[in-house]
Design a protein around this motif. Structure first.
Motif, short mmCIF file in Angstrom:
data_model
loop_
_atom_site.label_atom_id
_atom_site.label_comp_id
_atom_site.label_asym_id
_atom_site.label_seq_id
_atom_site.Cartn_x
_atom_site.Cartn_y
_atom_site.Cartn_z
N MET A 169 -4.42 17.98 1.91
CA MET A 169 -3.22 17.13 1.99
C MET A 169 -2.47 17.10 0.67
O MET A 169 -1.23 17.04 0.65
CB MET A 169 -3.61 15.72 2.44
N ILE A 170 -3.19 17.16 -0.44
CA ILE A 170 -2.51 17.25 -1.74
C ILE A 170 -1.73 18.56 -1.81
O ILE A 170 -0.55 18.58 -2.19
CB ILE A 170 -3.53 17.17 -2.89
N ALA A 171 -2.39 19.65 -1.45
CA ALA A 171 -1.73 20.96 -1.48
C ALA A 171 -0.55 20.99 -0.52
O ALA A 171 0.51 21.54 -0.85
CB ALA A 171 -2.73 22.05 -1.13
N ARG A 172 -0.71 20.39 0.64
CA ARG A 172 0.38 20.36 1.62
C ARG A 172 1.60 19.64 1.04
O ARG A 172 2.73 20.10 1.18
CB ARG A 172 -0.09 19.67 2.91
N GLU A 173 1.34 18.52 0.39
CA GLU A 173 2.45 17.77 -0.20
C GLU A 173 3.15 18.59 -1.28
O GLU A 173 4.38 18.66 -1.32
CB GLU A 173 1.96 16.44 -0.77
#
Length: 200
Positions: A106-110
């Motif tokens: 989710m960090i990478a997605r953001e």
């Protein structure tokens, strides 16, 4: 929200550092959480994240701190689950590795969305899952290096508990976590990203 996040983070960190089973293992396990907390503090105004990602990061930090306090092989929650399911090992470390895929996804997605890195959603998601799997593999290498450098802390930090496929299953849990995060949280994350963009 920020005050509560900081309060929970510092409270659990302080608790975890009070008479942990082994200070070397505690330091190794808690270091990523502390480093992450410092990065979030430094970027809080320049690059604020969505509430979802902040909450997920906090959950991950708490899992790391609890594991650092007890060592992953001896966390009471894992022992309870082992006894309740008539298992043979404390699987708290598998929760940690699942989250090690779930939260970084989710960090990478953001970051990928906000920095407009990919034009294709499929390539973006493929990259995110690959990144999480690579990160998990790198963490396994770190565990190996620590084991080579410090025999005393090796068993507690590795937490293999005699499981010959521990490394592979750790990466498998991280992979599963990354995929599930993208599938389950994508729509909610998109809404929060739109709200964040609209409020800036």
């Amino acid at each position: 929200m920020k005050a509560m996040w900081i309060l929970v983070f510092l409270g659990v960190l302080a608790w975890s550092g009070l008479d942990p089973k082994d200070y070397v293992t505690w330091g190794l396990e808690v270091f990523p959480a502390v480093a992450g907390g410092l990065i979030l503090w430094a970027t809080r105004d320049r690059f604020p994240l969505t509430t979802l990602v902040y909450v997920l990061i906090l959950v991950h930090c708490v899992i790391l701190m609890v594991g650092g306090h007890y060592t992953y092989a001896e966390v009471p929650l894992g022992e309870w689950f082992r006894d309740a399911t008539d298992g043979t090992r404390n699987n708290y470390d598998k929760l940690g590795h699942f989250v090690q895929g779930f939260v970084p996804a989710m960090i990478a997605r953001e970051l990928m969305i906000r920095l407009d890195v990919f034009n294709s959603v499929k390539w973006r998601d493929f990259f995110i899952v690959s990144f999480c799997l690579g990160f998990s593999a790198f963490y396994e290498l770190i565990e190996w290096w620590v084991a080579l450098l410090s025999e005393e802390a090796a068993d507690a930090f590795l937490g293999t508990q005699g499981y010959v496929w521990d490394t592979q299953s750790d990466m498998g849990w991280a992979l599963l976590g990354a995929v599930l995060a993208l599938v389950l949280l994508g729509p909610l994350h998109d809404r929060q990203l739109r709200a964040l963009a609209g409020g800036r």
